[in-house]
Design an enzyme around this catalytic site. Structure first.
Site, PDB file in Angstrom:
ATOM      1  N   LYS A 190       0.800  -1.229   0.000  1.00 28.33           N
ATOM      2  CA  LYS A 190       0.000   0.000   0.000  1.00 28.33           C
ATOM      3  C   LYS A 190       0.835   1.282   0.000  1.00 28.33           C
ATOM      4  CE  LYS A 190      -4.479  -1.190   0.339  1.00 28.33           C
ATOM      5  NZ  LYS A 190      -5.574  -0.601  -0.464  1.00 28.33           N
TER       6      LYS A 190
ATOM      7  N   SER B 113       0.190  -9.695  -0.832  1.00 26.01           N
ATOM      8  CA  SER B 113      -0.012  -8.246  -0.699  1.00 26.01           C
ATOM      9  C   SER B 113       0.425  -7.669   0.636  1.00 26.01           C
ATOM     10  CB  SER B 113      -1.476  -7.897  -0.956  1.00 26.01           C
ATOM     11  OG  SER B 113      -2.327  -8.644  -0.091  1.00 26.01           O
TER      12      SER B 113
END
Length: 403
Positions: free
Chosen positions: A51, A300
């Site tokens: 992110k 992720s």
């Protein structure tokens, strides 16, 4: 618009805050699936997730005035840390609204980067609505975690790195929550090589993108229920939805039980901690009906709190019959317990807990219930122990294992 020029610009800019996450070839997952499986370990980023890419690139494109107003976002954890860290690099104030269910580790990590944390709502969507209210009230600049083309461009830099390292990749598996990562990755992949398949992966209990694609429009789920908290989103991004419609080849949904097994696979075979949302692409490998292909699973993030980790490990061991519980009835006489223990020991069962109840029956020949929780190598070994107990004259009954 998401353009190749913007992706190239973002790829250079995010190098200021990202670590190099080289692809990891997985012999274990390759042998399990009949493909050549590579992992893109974004769980190894400084903030524990990809992110930071989108957050930093977005903030880099803001004016000095927009940054001085202060930045605000909503996040279940990883985008929060990305914005907090990126904001600190630009010397900007950051306010992060997080759901009240966010693990304490993610809250504390976000605060450690200098951000102010506001806990609000049960799920991301409620936290996001509150963040918009605060932005309007105080004049903050809102950084959306996924429904923003610039943020999505930053996330798509992952695809640039994958293709540079593995130009002949056939499939890229990408987790989907709101769709920012999937938008960036799939759009850049199709710009560079339309023949590469990009498969989105969602939790079965939070499949907002799958439903939206099915309905041909952005669809809000009535509720979400998944252990993959980073992808527990009820409504996907409306601005990025057209990119998903155009560039995602398919969506696979994953049950929570599959994530538990995937956690053990990655931890035991690659010595890495990957959070449940990051494991979606590992669990999805078994759903791909292809052989001999080069596949990249994007991990992720790795921001899993210790309590959740302990629970996932225990459930995974139980699910794979590495730990199981049986009940046997014994005669109420000296030596009965020793006899059972010897049968188990001869077949390499490792007893980890015993419950001995002497008052289940008035029949002295079967008056004692013995509950045994033991460790085994897996289902085949468990069945060998059960068969040995039957051959020894016992009637073992498998019970629910509670550790």
């Amino acid at each position: 618009m998401l353009t190749l020029e913007k992706f190239e610009e973002a790829s250079e800019i995010v190098k200021n805050v990202t670590l190099e996450t080289k692809l990891i070839y997985s012999e274990y997952l390759s042998s399990q699936t009949g493909n050549k499986v590579y992992l893109k370990p974004e769980n190894m980023q400084f903030t524990g997730a990809y992110k930071v890419r989108g957050a930093y690139y977005k903030i880099s494109t803001l004016t000095e005035e927009e940054r001085k107003k202060g930045l605000i976002t909503a996040s279940a954890g990883n985008h929060a840390q990305g914005v907090a860290y990126a904001a600190s690099r630009f010397g900007a104030r950051a306010v992060i609204v997080m759901p009240t269910s966010t693990p304490l580790m993610k809250v504390n990590r976000t605060k450690s980067y200098g951000a102010e944390v506001v806990l609000y709502g049960d799920v991301y969507d409620e936290a996001c609505a509150h963040a918009y209210e605060l932005a309007k009230e105080h004049g903050y600049t809102f950084i959306h975690p996924f429904d923003d083309e610039t943020v999505a461009t930053g996330q798509g830099t992952i695809a640039m790195e994958i293709i540079k390292e593995l130009p002949l990749v056939d499939y890229i598996l990408v987790p989907i929550g709101g769709g920012g990562l999937a938008t960036g990755v799939s759009t850049l992949v199709k710009l560079l090589n339309p023949n590469i398949k990009v498969i989105g992966v969602e939790p079965a209990g939070a499949n907002c993108m799958q439903e939206s694609l099915k309905n041909g429009k952005v669809t809000t789920l009535p509720s979400v229920n998944t252990i993959a908290d980073g992808t527990a989103v009820k409504t996907p991004g409306s601005r990025i939805f057209p990119y998903i419609q155009k560039n995602i080849d398919d969506i696979i949904t994953i049950e929570d039980e599959e994530l538990i097994v995937a956690f053990l696979d990655i931890m035991e075979n690659h010595k890495m901690i990957v959070e449940n949302s990051g494991l979606l692409t590992v669990a999805a490998l078994k759903h791909l009906e292809v052989k001999g292909k080069k596949i990249v699973s994007i991990l992720s993030g790795g921001n899993m709190d210790v309590i959740t980790m302990a629970s996932v490990v225990q459930h995974g061991l139980i699910q794979r019959d590495r730990i199981f519980t049986i009940s046997v009835l014994l005669p109420d006489k000296p030596g009965a317990l020793v006899n059972v223990a010897q049968v188990i020991a001869r077949h390499q069962g490792n007893v980890i807990k015993l419950e001995h109840n002497q008052f289940v029956s008035i029949n002295r020949n079967a008056a004692v219930e013995l509950k045994i929780t033991m460790e085994a190598f897996g289902t085949e070994h468990k069945n060998q122990i059960m068969d040995a107990l039957k051959q020894a004259g016992y009637e073992p009954v498998q019970k629910q294992t509670i550790l």
